[in-house]
Design a protein around this motif. Structure first.
Motif, PDB file in Angstrom:
ATOM      1  N   PRO A   1       0.809  -1.230   0.000  1.00 40.35           N
ATOM      2  CA  PRO A   1       0.000   0.000   0.000  1.00 40.35           C
ATOM      3  C   PRO A   1       0.838   1.275   0.000  1.00 40.35           C
ATOM      4  CG  PRO A   1      -0.863  -1.580   1.589  1.00 40.35           C
ATOM      5  CD  PRO A   1       0.452  -2.118   1.123  1.00 40.35           C
ATOM      6  N   ILE A   2       2.010   1.218   0.644  1.00 43.94           N
ATOM      7  CA  ILE A   2       2.881   2.400   0.670  1.00 43.94           C
ATOM      8  C   ILE A   2       3.418   2.687  -0.725  1.00 43.94           C
ATOM      9  CG2 ILE A   2       5.015   3.357   1.621  1.00 43.94           C
ATOM     10  CD1 ILE A   2       4.489   1.607   4.106  1.00 43.94           C
ATOM     11  N   VAL A   3       3.848   1.651  -1.426  1.00 43.10           N
ATOM     12  CA  VAL A   3       4.353   1.836  -2.795  1.00 43.10           C
ATOM     13  C   VAL A   3       3.261   2.400  -3.692  1.00 43.10           C
ATOM     14  CG1 VAL A   3       5.239   0.636  -4.832  1.00 43.10           C
ATOM     15  CG2 VAL A   3       6.111   0.040  -2.562  1.00 43.10           C
ATOM     16  N   ILE A   4       2.054   1.869  -3.575  1.00 44.81           N
ATOM     17  CA  ILE A   4       0.937   2.354  -4.395  1.00 44.81           C
ATOM     18  C   ILE A   4       0.654   3.817  -4.089  1.00 44.81           C
ATOM     19  CG2 ILE A   4      -1.524   2.092  -4.851  1.00 44.81           C
ATOM     20  CD1 ILE A   4      -1.175  -0.901  -4.274  1.00 44.81           C
ATOM     21  N   LEU A   5       0.626   4.159  -2.811  1.00 46.45           N
ATOM     22  CA  LEU A   5       0.353   5.534  -2.419  1.00 46.45           C
ATOM     23  C   LEU A   5       1.403   6.488  -2.963  1.00 46.45           C
ATOM     24  CD1 LEU A   5      -1.199   7.639  -0.739  1.00 46.45           C
ATOM     25  CD2 LEU A   5       0.287   7.029   1.194  1.00 46.45           C
ATOM     26  N   MET A   6       2.689   6.166  -2.778  1.00 47.19           N
ATOM     27  CA  MET A   6       3.751   7.076  -3.214  1.00 47.19           C
ATOM     28  C   MET A   6       3.845   7.133  -4.737  1.00 47.19           C
ATOM     29  SD  MET A   6       4.402   8.214  -0.394  1.00 47.19           S
ATOM     30  CE  MET A   6       5.478   9.465  -1.087  1.00 47.19           C
ATOM     31  N   ALA A   7       3.495   6.049  -5.421  1.00 45.49           N
ATOM     32  CA  ALA A   7       3.496   6.076  -6.882  1.00 45.49           C
ATOM     33  C   ALA A   7       2.441   7.044  -7.400  1.00 45.49           C
ATOM     34  CB  ALA A   7       3.258   4.679  -7.439  1.00 45.49           C
ATOM     35  N   ASN A   8       1.294   7.074  -6.732  1.00 52.43           N
ATOM     36  CA  ASN A   8       0.248   8.004  -7.145  1.00 52.43           C
ATOM     37  C   ASN A   8       0.566   9.444  -6.758  1.00 52.43           C
ATOM     38  OD1 ASN A   8      -2.389   6.605  -8.282  1.00 52.43           O
ATOM     39  ND2 ASN A   8      -1.513   5.226  -6.759  1.00 52.43           N
ATOM     40  N   VAL A   9       1.320   9.613  -5.687  1.00 50.85           N
ATOM     41  CA  VAL A   9       1.678  10.961  -5.251  1.00 50.85           C
ATOM     42  C   VAL A   9       2.787  11.546  -6.115  1.00 50.85           C
ATOM     43  CG1 VAL A   9       2.728  12.289  -3.361  1.00 50.85           C
ATOM     44  CG2 VAL A   9       0.899  10.656  -2.882  1.00 50.85           C
ATOM     45  N   THR A  10       3.802  10.733  -6.425  1.00 51.84           N
ATOM     46  CA  THR A  10       4.978  11.266  -7.120  1.00 51.84           C
ATOM     47  C   THR A  10       4.869  11.183  -8.635  1.00 51.84           C
ATOM     48  OG1 THR A  10       6.084   9.106  -7.058  1.00 51.84           O
ATOM     49  CG2 THR A  10       6.434  10.574  -5.180  1.00 51.84           C
ATOM     50  N   ASP A  11       4.081  10.223  -9.170  1.00 44.22           N
ATOM     51  CA  ASP A  11       3.946  10.039 -10.622  1.00 44.22           C
ATOM     52  C   ASP A  11       5.286   9.752 -11.293  1.00 44.22           C
ATOM     53  OD1 ASP A  11       1.269  10.571 -10.335  1.00 44.22           O
ATOM     54  OD2 ASP A  11       1.456  12.687 -10.840  1.00 44.22           O
ATOM     55  N   SER A  12       6.201   9.151 -10.569  1.00 46.67           N
ATOM     56  CA  SER A  12       7.527   8.881 -11.129  1.00 46.67           C
ATOM     57  C   SER A  12       8.098   7.653 -10.447  1.00 46.67           C
ATOM     58  CB  SER A  12       8.458  10.081 -10.927  1.00 46.67           C
ATOM     59  OG  SER A  12       9.806   9.711 -11.153  1.00 46.67           O
ATOM     60  N   MET A  13       8.602   6.704 -11.255  1.00 48.57           N
ATOM     61  CA  MET A  13       9.164   5.499 -10.681  1.00 48.57           C
ATOM     62  C   MET A  13      10.372   5.834  -9.816  1.00 48.57           C
ATOM     63  SD  MET A  13      10.545   2.046 -12.581  1.00 48.57           S
ATOM     64  CE  MET A  13      12.015   2.839 -13.245  1.00 48.57           C
TER      65      MET A  13
ATOM     66  N   TRP B   1      11.093   8.666  -8.137  1.00 45.68           N
ATOM     67  CA  TRP B   1      10.716   9.306  -6.889  1.00 45.68           C
ATOM     68  C   TRP B   1       9.892   8.376  -6.008  1.00 45.68           C
ATOM     69  CZ3 TRP B   1      13.245  13.086  -4.963  1.00 45.68           C
ATOM     70  CH2 TRP B   1      13.882  13.999  -5.799  1.00 45.68           C
ATOM     71  N   THR B   2       9.182   7.462  -6.620  1.00 47.59           N
ATOM     72  CA  THR B   2       8.483   6.453  -5.826  1.00 47.59           C
ATOM     73  C   THR B   2       9.480   5.623  -5.034  1.00 47.59           C
ATOM     74  OG1 THR B   2       6.652   6.299  -7.389  1.00 47.59           O
ATOM     75  CG2 THR B   2       6.995   4.417  -5.929  1.00 47.59           C
ATOM     76  N   LEU B   3      10.561   5.212  -5.688  1.00 50.60           N
ATOM     77  CA  LEU B   3      11.596   4.426  -5.022  1.00 50.60           C
ATOM     78  C   LEU B   3      12.253   5.222  -3.905  1.00 50.60           C
ATOM     79  CD1 LEU B   3      13.197   1.752  -5.048  1.00 50.60           C
ATOM     80  CD2 LEU B   3      14.795   2.846  -6.634  1.00 50.60           C
ATOM     81  N   VAL B   4      12.570   6.476  -4.187  1.00 58.71           N
ATOM     82  CA  VAL B   4      13.275   7.315  -3.209  1.00 58.71           C
ATOM     83  C   VAL B   4      12.413   7.577  -1.977  1.00 58.71           C
ATOM     84  CG1 VAL B   4      14.224   9.634  -2.818  1.00 58.71           C
ATOM     85  CG2 VAL B   4      14.777   8.384  -4.918  1.00 58.71           C
ATOM     86  N   THR B   5      11.126   7.748  -2.177  1.00 55.52           N
ATOM     87  CA  THR B   5      10.243   8.080  -1.053  1.00 55.52           C
ATOM     88  C   THR B   5       9.644   6.865  -0.373  1.00 55.52           C
ATOM     89  OG1 THR B   5       8.388   8.356  -2.602  1.00 55.52           O
ATOM     90  CG2 THR B   5       9.656  10.332  -2.018  1.00 55.52           C
TER      91      THR B   5
END
Length: 360
Positions: A282-294, A296-300
């Motif tokens: 769920p965290i990965v899904i949330l941050m992927a939708n927030v950052t819109d970037s693979m 930045w998703t990884l970094v956050t």
């Protein structure tokens, strides 16, 4: 990132090929880690049975609490995350295929597990087999006493391979726990063989052993490109299970592996690994939708997942451990009621006792 490697545009990149079709895949290979976990789980449960303090009466409630309390927490966490906005633009096929909500029927399915899982919290599929095997542990305990442990292990490996080929998850995954039970049954003999081999060949033999385990665990991805999925499924299951067995043996008997596993940062990650496994998606899904970037998703997502996994361990998993241990310590089998003490009226007089016949 995994979805991008599999489902992204067909780019002929050596790095992408290496991350999928070589042993580098093990750096992020979830399926292989699950096999290792299943073997280790069967081993640990079988070892617990040997304890003098072990009681089936205490085992079942404590085990169920140990497994289900974190599951309840993971489902609650997913419900909370899914309440947050999910309107970010993304071109990931994995993300676009994720469910947008969590219907009540799916929640019930996920917190019961035995009838299957909804896929909303996808890691729960492994907990389903963990729960089922935990309930079937008496059968495994009987089997390892009825037949030689090495034979039980061989039968379980064959059954797992048949299950993989037939597309039967129950037949594929449940016997892997049995392999762990058989491994524990042969543990003393394995220790003697390892000690003799290390004395004869020296500690460098572990280099070859670990390389072999790496290749075996990677077998699905090594064979997939040249042979295709249908043949690979049949040929790879047995090597993967054997690789997991070797890795469990090495974790105990190889000093280098033990030092790595007991290194404080690795030990800390191991301590929260179950919590991280349950809540990371769920965290990965949330941050992927927030950052819109693979990127930045990884970094956050990684630091956030580690932080929240530690909190989940503190709030949910560690208390579940304590509750489970308390139940195990206090659960005692029902004792037969003592016979009622004889009253004075029921006690025969000495003259009556003297006249009573004596039976040999």
């Amino acid at each position: 990132m995994a979805a991008a490697l599999y489902g992204g545009p067909a780019v002929h990149s050596p790095l992408r090929y290496a991350l999928i079709y070589t042993p580098l895949h093990l750096l992020w290979g979830g399926a292989e880690a699950v096999v290792v976990f299943f073997v280790l789980s069967g081993f640990v449960l079988a070892r617990a049975i040997r304890s003098r303090s072990f009681s089936w009466y205490a085992y079942f409630p404590s085990r169920i609490l140990r497994l289900y309390l974190p599951v309840f927490g993971a489902v609650a966490f997913a419900c909370l995350v899914l309440l947050l906005p999910h309107d970010g633009a993304t071109d990931s096929p994995w993300l676009t295929g994720r469910p947008a909500g969590y219907p009540f029927a799916d929640i019930v399915k996920d917190i019961t597990l035995l009838g299957g899982t909804s896929g909303v919290v996808s890691p729960l599929w492994t907990l389903r087999w963990e729960v089922i095997f935990s309930l079937l542990l008496p059968v495994a305990a009987f089997a390892v006493r009825a037949i030689p442990a090495w034979m039980l292990g061989l039968v379980c490996i064959v059954l797992s391979n048949v299950g993989a080929a037939a597309g039967s998850p129950a037949l594929q995954y449940l016997p892997i726990f049995g392999v762990g039970v058989a491994l524990e049954g042969e543990w003393e003999r394995i220790g003697r063989v390892v000690a003799r081999t290390t004395r004869r060949l020296g500690p460098l033999v572990w280099t070859a052993v670990l390389l072999a385990a790496t290749v075996l665990l990677s077998m699905h991805w090594l064979l997939l490109a040249p042979l295709g999925h249908a043949i690979t499924v049949v040929l790879a299951q047995t090597p993967i299970v054997l690789g997991a067995v070797i890795l469990v043996i090495a974790a105990v008997h190889c000093s280098t592996v033990r030092r790595i596993l007991t290194w404080r940062p690795v030990a800390w990650l191991g301590g929260i690994s179950f919590s991280l496994y349950l809540i990371h998606e769920p965290i990965v899904i949330l941050m992927a939708n927030v950052t819109d970037s693979m990127r930045w998703t990884l970094v956050t997502a990684v630091p956030l997942a580690l932080l929240l996994a530690w909190l989940f361990w503190m709030v949910i998993e560690h208390p579940a451990h304590l509750i489970s241990r308390s139940v195990r310590a206090h659960a005692t089998p029902p004792q037969p009621e003592p016979a009622p003490a004889a009253s004075d009226d029921d006690t025969p007089s000495r003259s009556e006792a003297d006249r009573a016949p004596v039976h040999a």
